[in-house]
Design an enzyme around this catalytic site. Structure first.
Site, PDB file in Angstrom:
ATOM      1  N   HIS A 187      40.562  47.430  43.251  1.00 19.21           N
ATOM      2  CA  HIS A 187      41.226  48.330  42.714  1.00 19.21           C
ATOM      3  C   HIS A 187      42.805  48.156  42.689  1.00 19.21           C
ATOM      4  O   HIS A 187      43.432  49.117  43.253  1.00 19.21           O
ATOM      5  CB  HIS A 187      40.839  49.875  42.752  1.00 19.21           C
ATOM      6  CG  HIS A 187      40.503  50.079  44.350  1.00 19.21           C
ATOM      7  ND1 HIS A 187      41.237  49.626  45.298  1.00 19.21           N
ATOM      8  CD2 HIS A 187      39.407  50.874  44.879  1.00 19.21           C
ATOM      9  CE1 HIS A 187      40.671  50.202  46.393  1.00 19.21           C
ATOM     10  NE2 HIS A 187      39.707  50.815  46.114  1.00 19.21           N
TER      11      HIS A 187
ATOM     12  N   ASP B 200      34.966  49.707  51.419  1.00 19.46           N
ATOM     13  CA  ASP B 200      35.837  50.515  50.470  1.00 19.46           C
ATOM     14  C   ASP B 200      35.747  51.859  50.670  1.00 19.46           C
ATOM     15  O   ASP B 200      34.682  52.645  51.151  1.00 19.46           O
ATOM     16  CB  ASP B 200      35.188  50.158  48.903  1.00 19.46           C
ATOM     17  CG  ASP B 200      35.909  50.808  48.072  1.00 19.46           C
ATOM     18  OD1 ASP B 200      37.091  50.575  47.753  1.00 19.46           O
ATOM     19  OD2 ASP B 200      35.361  51.718  47.440  1.00 19.46           O
TER      20      ASP B 200
ATOM     21  N   ASP C 281      34.697  51.283  39.952  1.00 14.81           N
ATOM     22  CA  ASP C 281      35.040  52.013  41.022  1.00 14.81           C
ATOM     23  C   ASP C 281      34.413  53.419  40.756  1.00 14.81           C
ATOM     24  O   ASP C 281      34.964  54.535  40.925  1.00 14.81           O
ATOM     25  CB  ASP C 281      36.616  52.389  41.375  1.00 14.81           C
ATOM     26  CG  ASP C 281      36.482  52.979  42.781  1.00 14.81           C
ATOM     27  OD1 ASP C 281      35.580  53.107  43.485  1.00 14.81           O
ATOM     28  OD2 ASP C 281      37.767  53.275  43.159  1.00 14.81           O
TER      29      ASP C 281
ATOM     30  N   ASN D  71      41.858  57.265  44.484  1.00 16.73           N
ATOM     31  CA  ASN D  71      42.440  56.388  45.421  1.00 16.73           C
ATOM     32  C   ASN D  71      42.068  54.690  45.202  1.00 16.73           C
ATOM     33  O   ASN D  71      40.913  54.666  45.146  1.00 16.73           O
ATOM     34  CB  ASN D  71      41.781  56.841  46.944  1.00 16.73           C
ATOM     35  CG  ASN D  71      42.228  55.957  48.019  1.00 16.73           C
ATOM     36  OD1 ASN D  71      43.276  55.138  47.766  1.00 16.73           O
ATOM     37  ND2 ASN D  71      42.120  56.344  49.090  1.00 16.73           N
TER      38      ASN D  71
ATOM     39  N   GLY E 106      38.338  60.205  43.410  1.00 16.20           N
ATOM     40  CA  GLY E 106      37.571  59.603  42.555  1.00 16.20           C
ATOM     41  C   GLY E 106      37.201  60.118  41.249  1.00 16.20           C
ATOM     42  O   GLY E 106      37.418  61.393  41.002  1.00 16.20           O
TER      43      GLY E 106
ATOM     44  N   ARG F 131      25.922  56.339  45.922  1.00 13.29           N
ATOM     45  CA  ARG F 131      25.637  57.585  46.858  1.00 13.29           C
ATOM     46  C   ARG F 131      24.536  57.909  47.476  1.00 13.29           C
ATOM     47  O   ARG F 131      24.271  58.738  48.186  1.00 13.29           O
ATOM     48  CB  ARG F 131      25.937  58.894  46.110  1.00 13.29           C
ATOM     49  CG  ARG F 131      27.472  58.830  45.274  1.00 13.29           C
ATOM     50  CD  ARG F 131      28.875  58.859  46.219  1.00 13.29           C
ATOM     51  NE  ARG F 131      29.881  59.060  45.857  1.00 13.29           N
ATOM     52  CZ  ARG F 131      30.944  58.639  45.889  1.00 13.29           C
ATOM     53  NH1 ARG F 131      31.016  57.761  46.967  1.00 13.29           N
ATOM     54  NH2 ARG F 131      32.005  58.691  45.466  1.00 13.29           N
TER      55      ARG F 131
END
Length: 426
Positions: free
Chosen positions: A227, A147, A300, A273, A319, A57
């Site tokens: 994923h 992604d 993820d 997701n 998420g 992030r």
């Protein structure tokens, strides 16, 4: 602080107990009078884990996570390296941004951070980002991904696959056909209809994977599937590998354990997701991971601040956290069920991800004399109840809140330096 450690009676990959000496950043021979002794009776030694898919992030969303907080969580989970996804603000689509993330990782020091470069400028899917410049930068980017979004234009995807061949890179695709998933909220099926939530059909993932393995075969390039979550996706990757396509795939811990039935709670903690899928999909993904069709486990890890999850389902972010619980979930779903042994876990959580990310000169190395001392000590007999308040992440969006999970990371060593000791940050 001691710079050398003598780890006594440790079971390397679950084998016969032995001693490991960590000295001067490598695994050394013999014993040492100066070394700090760690009694590892009953513990398993694994090579430091490598995550090919982490969201740190920073820059831009330091309210959710920073490189420092995310790498602390990684170390507590047994990771010595993570690949930081490009969907930051600004997007990691230039040499400048990837170098910033790489330097932040070096400064934090809890684990190595390898930035992932965006495939397209601003993740907009319109033009290729500066792939070559990112590859040549100090960060030496080898994994490229939009992604969070799919590179849905087949011409752009083909160009990206062709481009990365020049520096042995790989395109990691978020397989989601955007037109088939507009407004999608959960796995499409009988349950989504009953709950009144727009469905995310399996075919939206499978169609992109099928297209992309054919493109990778056509241009002779490497493709990695992020994923993977459906039984059909497992079959397509299995078919592609049988054809000799250079494709690898990852599964996330939550897709090995949790199912779409949890959406019935309407708790956005379970919104992710790709979405949680059916129990049949979960079994197929586990079988694919066991037989090697799926190469690796990747977390993820997707931290979100309180306000992005503490709202109604439709408005909530996709998420969930993953770094601190990944090894326990893999133990519960794959080891305790007899699908994998500890050597198989090392392959899927250390050796293979390091190879795919092209960092196996320093990570994902065997626990042998002369190799880098990237080691995790794990107690498979321990149990713990997940408490989000104890997480090192700045976010609290774990779907395992209150669950009792097996196993505990006791210690993590990065090049012989303890990042975690006795289950706590060193």
């Amino acid at each position: 602080m001691s710079t050398s450690y003598l780890i006594k009676n440790v079971s390397v990959l679950g084998g016969t107990p032995t001693d490991l000496l960590l000295e001067d950043g490598v695994i050394a021979e013999g014993s040492s009078e100066e070394a700090e002794v760690i009694d590892a009776t009953g513990l398993i030694a694994l090579p430091g884990l490598v995550d090919l898919h982490t969201h740190l992030r920073e820059p831009g969303r330091e309210d959710a996570e920073t490189v420092e907080s995310g790498t602390r969580a990684a170390a507590l989970g047994g990771f010595t390296a993570v690949h930081a996804m490009a969907n930051t603000e600004p997007v990691a689509d230039t040499a400048g941004v990837v170098e910033q993330v790489w330097r932040l990782g070096r400064e934090a020091g809890y684990c190595d951070v390898f930035p992932v470069g965006a495939v397209t400028v601003g993740l907009q899917g319109a033009q290729l980002a500066e792939l070559g410049a990112m590859a040549d930068s100090a960060a030496r980017v080898r994994v490229f991904s939009d992604d969070g979004k799919c590179v849905h234009d087949p011409v752009l995807m083909r160009r990206a696959l062709e481009y990365v061949k020049a520096f042995d890179g790989v395109v990691a695709q978020h397989a989601q056909e955007p037109r088939l998933t507009e407004g999608a909220q959960m796995n499409e099926g009988e349950l989504s209809g009953r709950l009144g939530l727009a469905g995310w059909p399996a075919v939206a993932e499978e169609a992109i994977i099928a297209r992309d393995v054919l493109l990778a075969e056509h241009v002779g390039s490497r493709l990695h599937v992020c994923h993977l979550s459906t039984a059909g996706s497992v079959e397509i990757v299995r078919w592609a590998k049988a054809r000799g396509v250079d494709v690898t795939a990852e599964a996330c811990p939550h897709h090995l354990l949790l199912t779409d039935e949890l959406a019935a709670t309407y708790d956005p903690i379970y919104k992710v997701n790709p979405p949680l899928r059916s129990a049949a999909d979960v079994e197929a993904v586990k079988a694919g991971l066991a037989d090697g069709t799926i190469d690796i486990v990747a977390t993820d890890h997707a931290p979100h601040p309180h306000e992005d999850k503490d709202c109604e389902w439709a408005a909530a972010a996709f998420g969930m956290l993953g770094l601190e619980t990944a090894l326990s979930i893999v133990q519960q779903t794959m080891v305790d069920t007899g699908l994998l042994d500890w050597a198989g876990v090392a392959e899927r959580m250390s050796y293979a991800p390091a190879r795919i990310g092209r960092v196996s000169d320093q990570h994902g190395r065997p626990l042998e004399v002369g190799e880098p001392a990237n080691v995790v000590l794990y107690d498979p007999t321990a149990t713990r109840t997940v408490d989000p308040a104890e997480s090192a992440s700045l976010s609290r969006n774990t779907p395992y809140r209150g669950m009792e999970l097996p196993g505990r990371v006791v210690a993590t060593f990065l090049r012989g330096k303890a990042t975690v000791l006795d289950g706590k940050l060193a």
